[in-house]
Design an enzyme around this catalytic site. Sequence first.
Site, short mmCIF file in Angstrom:
data_model
loop_
_atom_site.label_atom_id
_atom_site.label_comp_id
_atom_site.label_asym_id
_atom_site.label_seq_id
_atom_site.Cartn_x
_atom_site.Cartn_y
_atom_site.Cartn_z
N ASP A 36 0.85 -1.19 0.00
CA ASP A 36 0.00 0.00 0.00
C ASP A 36 0.89 1.25 0.00
OD1 ASP A 36 -2.89 0.83 2.11
OD2 ASP A 36 -2.17 1.61 0.18
N GLY A 37 0.44 2.29 -0.72
CA GLY A 37 1.17 3.55 -0.66
C GLY A 37 1.69 4.07 -1.98
N TRP A 41 2.96 7.91 -2.59
CA TRP A 41 4.37 8.09 -2.94
C TRP A 41 4.48 9.02 -4.14
CZ3 TRP A 41 7.29 7.12 -7.32
CH2 TRP A 41 8.68 7.11 -7.15
N HIS A 53 2.89 3.14 -9.22
CA HIS A 53 2.67 1.71 -9.53
C HIS A 53 3.89 1.12 -10.24
CE1 HIS A 53 -1.27 2.25 -8.09
NE2 HIS A 53 -1.79 2.82 -9.18
N GLU A 83 -8.57 3.21 -3.63
CA GLU A 83 -9.17 3.77 -4.84
C GLU A 83 -9.47 2.68 -5.86
OE1 GLU A 83 -6.92 5.86 -2.50
OE2 GLU A 83 -5.70 5.29 -4.21
N TRP A 85 -11.89 1.05 -6.77
CA TRP A 85 -13.07 1.27 -7.63
C TRP A 85 -13.08 2.71 -8.17
CZ3 TRP A 85 -12.79 -0.11 -2.57
CH2 TRP A 85 -13.02 0.90 -1.62
N ARG A 87 -10.57 4.36 -9.35
CA ARG A 87 -9.44 4.69 -10.24
C ARG A 87 -9.92 5.21 -11.58
NH1 ARG A 87 -5.94 -0.61 -8.84
NH2 ARG A 87 -4.61 0.28 -7.24
N LEU A 147 11.43 -20.20 -3.92
CA LEU A 147 10.33 -19.33 -3.46
C LEU A 147 9.07 -19.48 -4.32
CD1 LEU A 147 9.62 -16.80 -1.57
CD2 LEU A 147 10.04 -15.45 -3.65
C1 LIG Z 1 1.44 -12.83 -11.82
C2 LIG Z 1 1.16 -11.35 -11.64
C3 LIG Z 1 2.26 -10.49 -12.25
O1 LIG Z 1 -0.07 -11.11 -12.28
C4 LIG Z 1 -0.79 -9.98 -11.96
C5 LIG Z 1 -1.89 -9.70 -12.74
C6 LIG Z 1 -2.66 -8.56 -12.48
C7 LIG Z 1 -2.28 -7.71 -11.46
C8 LIG Z 1 -3.05 -6.37 -11.29
N1 LIG Z 1 -3.67 -6.50 -10.02
C9 LIG Z 1 -4.79 -7.40 -9.98
C10 LIG Z 1 -5.99 -6.69 -10.54
C11 LIG Z 1 -6.68 -6.08 -9.39
N2 LIG Z 1 -6.76 -4.78 -9.40
O2 LIG Z 1 -7.08 -6.83 -8.51
C12 LIG Z 1 -3.20 -5.90 -8.92
O3 LIG Z 1 -3.12 -6.55 -7.93
C13 LIG Z 1 -2.75 -4.50 -8.94
C14 LIG Z 1 -3.52 -3.40 -8.64
N3 LIG Z 1 -2.71 -2.32 -8.63
N4 LIG Z 1 -1.45 -2.74 -8.96
C15 LIG Z 1 -0.29 -1.83 -9.07
C16 LIG Z 1 0.70 -2.21 -8.00
C17 LIG Z 1 2.00 -2.56 -8.38
C18 LIG Z 1 2.94 -2.89 -7.40
C19 LIG Z 1 2.56 -2.89 -6.06
C20 LIG Z 1 1.24 -2.58 -5.71
C21 LIG Z 1 0.30 -2.25 -6.68
C22 LIG Z 1 -1.44 -4.07 -9.16
C23 LIG Z 1 -0.26 -4.87 -9.35
C24 LIG Z 1 0.26 -5.55 -8.25
C25 LIG Z 1 1.43 -6.31 -8.40
C26 LIG Z 1 2.03 -6.41 -9.62
S1 LIG Z 1 3.45 -7.26 -10.05
C27 LIG Z 1 3.28 -6.85 -11.70
C28 LIG Z 1 2.23 -6.06 -11.87
C29 LIG Z 1 1.49 -5.76 -10.72
C30 LIG Z 1 0.35 -4.96 -10.59
C31 LIG Z 1 -1.22 -8.02 -10.64
C32 LIG Z 1 -0.44 -9.16 -10.90
#
Ligand SMILES: CC(C)Oc1ccc(CN(CCC(N)=O)C(=O)c2cnn(Cc3ccccc3)c2-c2ccc3sccc3c2)cc1
Length: 256
Positions: A36-37, A41, A53, A83, A85, A87, A147
């Site tokens: 989160d954050g 940021w 992101h 956010e 929903w 966004r 891992l």
């Molecule tokens: C196997 C893996 C790579 O597949 C994925 C398929 C779809 C998602 C997108 N996603 C799910 C959709 C939803 N909104 O629930 C999220 O969780 C989401 C919502 N914001 N951010 C930005 C963010 C980025 C980084 C940290 C926090 C938030 C992310 C997110 C999260 C982690 C990572 S790591 C690479 C991209 C990414 C994007 C995620 C992974």
Amino acid sequence: MLEMFTKWRANKKRSDIEHNSIDATRVPNHVAIIMDGNGRWAKKRNLPRIAGHGEGMKVVKKVAKYSNKIGVKVLTVYAFSTENWKRPKTEIDFIMKLPEQFLTSFLPELMEEEIQVRVIGDLNHLPNHTRQAVEKAVEQTKNNKRLILNFALNYGSRVEILNAVKGISDDVKNNNIALEDINEELFSNYLLTKDIADPDLLIRTSGELRISNFLMWQIAYSELWFTDVLWPDFDEEHLAKAIQDYQQRKRRFGGL
Ligand SMILES: CC(C)Oc1ccc(CN(CCC(N)=O)C(=O)c2cnn(Cc3ccccc3)c2-c2ccc3sccc3c2)cc1
């Protein structure tokens, strides 16, 4: 130049020290992180939210490699944002492109580090191209033995628990199981985390002190560790500190 080198050296030393003060024999088996954050940021730096992101994605790579290095077995990451929903569409489109970029750029390292990619949650809400990229990465890394990097996608605990109740009710109705068979172990087999042990340590960044419907059944006995650090600023040292604190607490656990 000298100043940069000195800074680099101090940083390197600090992370080694942090790393060295982790007891390698008592590293938590499963670490879960509510990331989160990102938005805050970016706002603090007058950058667009999507910059947060993008930075946040780099931290996922860093934290996954460090977790693998110190011997964590499962790292579950959950992108939380209030956010979700609210966004703007541009941000949603950007976010949905992140996974492909992440996987394409990270896959060679994932293979080299023998990291296995898994997802818990509903892939169907993802655009086709995103889902295909995820399925490909899960397939390609499924035999990696170190891992497990587990992404909670579109995940909610209450829905997960309700689906477990429905699954169990169905199996009782169809005489696949009897009422007296229902216990904690059976119940956990109906959850999305069925073949993953409960998190030993749950970390949440950016100062929020809430669980936000994340792994509510699974964290019943987990150590909770909160930090004001915003996800894009989170690094190996913060993770090392969380694990040191975890190990301190577990030491007391050993006594009465
Ligand atoms: C196997 C893996 C790579 O597949 C994925 C398929 C779809 C998602 C997108 N996603 C799910 C959709 C939803 N909104 O629930 C999220 O969780 C989401 C919502 N914001 N951010 C930005 C963010 C980025 C980084 C940290 C926090 C938030 C992310 C997110 C999260 C982690 C990572 S790591 C690479 C991209 C990414 C994007 C995620 C992974």
